[in-house]
Structure formats: structure tokens, C-alpha cells
Design an enzyme around this catalytic site. Sequence first.
Site, PDB file in Angstrom:
ATOM      1  N   GLU A  46      37.095  36.356  35.649  1.00 10.04           N
ATOM      2  CA  GLU A  46      38.456  35.972  36.016  1.00 10.04           C
ATOM      3  C   GLU A  46      39.327  36.262  34.806  1.00 10.04           C
ATOM      4  O   GLU A  46      38.950  35.950  33.664  1.00 10.04           O
ATOM      5  CB  GLU A  46      38.529  34.498  36.400  1.00 10.04           C
ATOM      6  N   HIS A  89      37.438  32.905  43.778  1.00 10.68           N
ATOM      7  CA  HIS A  89      38.192  33.178  42.548  1.00 10.68           C
ATOM      8  C   HIS A  89      37.803  32.231  41.425  1.00 10.68           C
ATOM      9  O   HIS A  89      38.533  32.076  40.452  1.00 10.68           O
ATOM     10  CB  HIS A  89      39.702  33.181  42.794  1.00 10.68           C
ATOM     11  N   ASP A 144      31.951  33.205  42.777  1.00 13.09           N
ATOM     12  CA  ASP A 144      31.972  34.598  43.216  1.00 13.09           C
ATOM     13  C   ASP A 144      30.748  35.369  42.731  1.00 13.09           C
ATOM     14  O   ASP A 144      30.225  36.233  43.444  1.00 13.09           O
ATOM     15  CB  ASP A 144      33.247  35.289  42.737  1.00 13.09           C
TER      16      ASP A 144
END
Length: 224
Positions: free
Chosen positions: A25, A181, A186
Site C-alpha cells: 500500500e 486495500h 490483499d
Amino acid sequence: MSDICDANKLKHRFRGYFPVVIDVETAGFNSQTDALLEIAVTLLKMDDEGMLGIDKTLHFHIEPFEGANLEPAALAFNGIDPNNPLRGAVSEKEAFLDIFKAVKKAQKAADCHRCIIVAHNAAFDHGFVSKAIERCDLKRSPFHPFATFDTATLAGLAIGHTVLAKACMMAGIPFDNKEAHSALYDTERTAELFCYIVNRWKQLGGWPLLAAAGAQDAESDTEE
């Protein structure tokens, strides 16, 4: 059966590459200027039947590097507050030293010669990982410098959909969009999807290749 021809060993499945599933991220799309904020790494293992599965996952919140750009739109999208002390963030170097140690140990245990990144839209994750390693001046990266396994491409071929959430659901893998996210969530869903595709291909007869199977049979006949 000789280990040399055992198609059920991980080291023979991907030409000696050890697959490492990664999700990042970030605070933008530019790996050179935008901060890496979170990374999760899932290690895989193969059982005696040649079926691929999840071994364990490492997860780190990352401190933005000095001078890093933080795009407000990216932060709004992933919901990360880089200044929140409750994140327990560590430096890029600290995170990658721990990652290197874990993946090299797993790679060695599997008798593979190098790690290869598995990710959904892998060019993005590979770019941020490579740039962070370069910034930290870390040597002897375990990861291949350019080759990757992209689950978006693999899912498009095997399942007919390239979006992670949709591909997972079509493969029977539960996916909670409220958890999406997060690098941790993920990565593990991406790992499950990759394992599903690899294992399904095997179940359908795509692996081992007939030539490899023939070599195994020939060797077995010789040994007998």
C-alpha cells in the site's frame, strides 16, 4: 522416484524459483517519489502431492522515507494515516532486512535458487519493492530483478476475470471488500488465488508436462 525428476517438489515447479506473494500500500503511483506505507509478504509451501498452499505471512507498516510524497487521493483511497503512532511503523530498511531473512530461509529450505515476486498487477508492487531496496542500499536481494508472476494475468486466463475481488469470488475464495486495500488482507487473498490457479492447473492435467512425466516413468523403469 529420484528427487531430480519429482514434479511434486516446489523447486521443480517454477524452474527453481521460490514464489513469494507480496502486496504493498502506497501514497501514490510513482515508486521513485511516493511513500511505501505498508507491505505484506506471504510464503508458500508444497505438500507431498504437489499441491501449493500458504505457509506464513509477514506484515509491516512502513515509515515514509525522508522527502517522500504523500498524495492525498491515495491516502483517502487506502485509508492510511502515515502519522498515526498506533501504526507501529518501522523503517523501510528494518522491514526489508526482516523480509530478506525470512524469504531466504524459506527459499533455502525449498532448495530453490532465487525468489520471484507474485502479485496482483505485479509491475506495481515489484516497482515499489525494487525502489525501496535500492533506497536502503541493500545488497543481494533474493528477488528476481524483473520477472514476476502476475495473478491478474493468470486469473484472466484461468478464471476469466482480472479484478482481484471478482476473481477470488469466482474461484470460491471468500473476499470481503471492507477488508480490501489492506496489504495483509490483499496479500493472503492473492496467495490463495495463486495457489488455486496452480493447483487447478495440476488437477486438470496441465502439470507435470507429458515430457516430464515420461522422463519420470523411464527413470522408474531403469531403477526397477
